[in-house]
Design an enzyme around this catalytic site. Structure first.
Site, PDB file in Angstrom:
ATOM      1  CG  ASP A  40      -2.008  -0.973   1.213  1.00  0.00           C
ATOM      2  OD1 ASP A  40      -2.255  -1.512   0.123  1.00  0.00           O
ATOM      3  OD2 ASP A  40      -2.626  -1.204   2.261  1.00  0.00           O
ATOM      4  CG  MET A  41       0.798   6.015  -1.253  1.00  0.00           C
ATOM      5  SD  MET A  41      -0.499   7.257  -1.366  1.00  0.00           S
ATOM      6  CE  MET A  41      -1.190   7.167   0.284  1.00  0.00           C
TER       7      MET A  41
END
Length: 541
Positions: free
Chosen positions: A389-390
């Site tokens: 995930d970012m």
């Protein structure tokens, strides 16, 4: 004073106003909005205006239903601060209550076209049911089905007799083409004969069927018409006094108009403000009552406006207002360096900083992929073997050619790669270790969020164990068996999982300086050397 304008009971005179209206899909509520929300919550605790089972005292009550509420802090023409309140959808099966702003369009208006059309649809449904249950129709239907099956059986029996006779003649070495022709003619005539016996019954059966189909088509057309009329009547204002309805607002969208669009808190609050010349200052939305079994909604927690239903609407409604930029874009644009932990001619192991995309997004091109592409310009293949995930930091595998990429991918597919994450949870977990199995799918009304769905979700399994507990936080190891989007974040925050969000989770919990989730360790087999490799990147928290 305007009917729905509520003056603050708290002294807010010394609280500075925000410079901009919050970006509605990613924000922390301003202090003014939080005070307004608290005052609304006090009203909800003590009110006697309506009855609704929110499930606050008994979350196990199957009939209980939580609800999203919203407040909009506004300034009137006299410069006085106050706030408006709203609820999403309906409460106690009504769309209007005295303490709250009205819906953008009240479909339940007694003199409105919706209830009149609903009555017509009910009449059509009644006619359909009467026809379906007509004794004569049921008798004909049954007799028709029996005779049709009988004819099918008789025809099959005759065809089998012919086949048997042909086989017998062949065994006797007799060749009689004329006999074959007569048999073919006979079977066709026999079929015609059987169908003629069925014709009158079929005609009666078809007559009933046609009547039902005509009514269904009428119902379909009327339903489609009323839906379009509803979309037209949902008309949204902005500060420029421009009006757009749901059809025009979603005309450039790739999605269909979602059910319930326009009935969320934010559009209702802004609509009332614009209609009554009130200046929006800031807002907040919170959940009140029993947690949902699907998406993450917890009692008294704040949530941003959804993207599926609200984003296209609010894009129009907020025109002319000074709105803060999406803080996510600012975070993504900040330059953060990746660190190479290991590399050879075939692959690399890197440390991805938090708030950096694994691959490019729609608005941000900077990503691990783009940086690695520059770092290894001669490398071929997709490069990034898996994703984080970012907001998650930690270890990522990079393949320098397609063969290595496929070999590493196969290990992920076969689940032979071992991964360990470290997370800091916003609360205390009382059990030492366990396993979570909650199937996940994307929340179509609020992308990129995920929700628990036993019908359409993909299996998601996470093992976990506690590292230590300190000052109302729990440090934990996560061992994801599957690799679904936001799996660890949802399994941590959901009330059917650990029921405790990761600190800094702006999607499923509360914002902080960062998401405290880190991919700390990975173990895999090198596709070329066949040796087992293990790498650790210590968590920075």
């Amino acid at each position: 004073m305007i009917d729905k304008f509520i003056p603050f009971s708290t002294d807010v005179s010394k609280i500075p106003l925000p410079n901009n209206f919050d970006y509605p899909h990613n924000y922390t509520p301003h202090l003014l909005a939080k005070i307004a929300a608290k005052e609304l919550q006090e009203y909800l605790k003590n009110q006697t205006d309506f009855k609704h089972n929110f499930g606050i005292k008994n979350t196990e009550d199957k009939d209980a239903l939580g609800k999203m509420f919203g407040v909009l802090v506004v300034k009137n023409n006299n410069g006085d601060l106050g706030y408006l309140t709203a609820f999403s959808g309906k409460i106690a099966n009504v769309t209007q209550l005295n303490y709250f702003v009205p819906p953008v369009y009240n479909v339940l208006s007694k003199n409105g076209f919706y209830l009149k059309t609903e009555e017509k649809l009910n009449q059509i449904n009644q006619k359909i049911e009467i026809l379906k249950n007509n004794p004569q129709r049921l008798k004909i239907k049954q007799k028709y089905a029996v005779l049709k099956q009988r004819n099918k059986t008789l025809l099959k029996e005759e065809a089998l007799k012919i086949k048997t006779r042909r086989k017998l003649r062949k065994q006797q070495d007799k060749k009689d083409n004329q006999l074959n022709i007569n048999e073919e003619f006979y079977i066709r005539e026999y079929n015609v004969y059987l169908n003629l016996k069925l014709a009158n019954l079929e005609k009666e059966h078809h007559h009933f069927h046609q009547q039902i189909q005509q009514l269904k088509q009428q119902r379909k057309e009327l339903s489609a018409w009323v839906q379009q009329e509803i979309f037209k009547h949902y008309q949204f204002l902005n500060t420029k006094n421009e009006t757009e309805n749901l059809i025009t607002i979603f005309s450039n969208s790739t999605q269909n108009i979602p059910a319930g669009a326009g009935d969320c808190c934010a559009p209702k609050l802004l609509q009332y403000a614009f209609l009554n010349k009130l200046t929006p200052i800031c807002m907040a939305e919170f959940w009140w009552g029993k947690p949902l079994a699907t998406s993450i909604r917890k009692h008294q927690n704040y949530y941003s406006a959804c993207t599926g239903k609200c984003k296209p609407i609010l894009k129009h409604m907020l025109k002319g207002l000074a709105v803060a930029k999406n803080p996510l874009l600012a975070q993504l644009q900040a330059k953060k360096e990746i660190e190479i932990l290991f590399e050879d001619d075939f692959l690399a192991v890197i440390h991805k900083p938090h708030e950096l995309l694994s691959v490019a997004g729609k608005e941000i091109t900077d990503s691990v992929y783009s940086r690695v592409k520059k770092l290894y310009p001669t490398a071929t293949g997709p490069l990034v073997v898996h994703r984080l995930d970012m907001s998650t930091s930690g270890i990522l595998l990079i393949a320098k050619n397609e063969i290595i990429y496929k070999a590493l991918q196969e290990q992920f597919i076969n689940r032979t790669i071992q991964k360990r994450y470290v997370a800091l949870l916003d609360g205390i977990i009382k059990i030492d270790k366990g396993e979570i199995n909650l199937p996940l799918r994307v929340d179509l009304d609020d992308r990129p969020k995920q929700l628990v769905c036993y019908k359409h979700g993909k299996p998601a399994c996470t093992k976990w164990e506690i590292i230590k507990i300190k000052e109302n936080t729990t440090k934990i190891y996560f061992y994801p068996i599957t690799g679904r989007t936001h799996q660890l974040r949802v399994h941590a925050a959901h009330n059917l999982g650990l029921n405790t969000s990761i600190i800094g989770d702006d999607l499923y919990g509360t914002k902080s300086n960062r998401l405290h989730l880190h991919a700390e360790k990975i173990t895999f087999i090198h596709p070329k050397t066949k040796k087992q490799l293990s790498f650790i990147s210590p968590a920075p928290f």
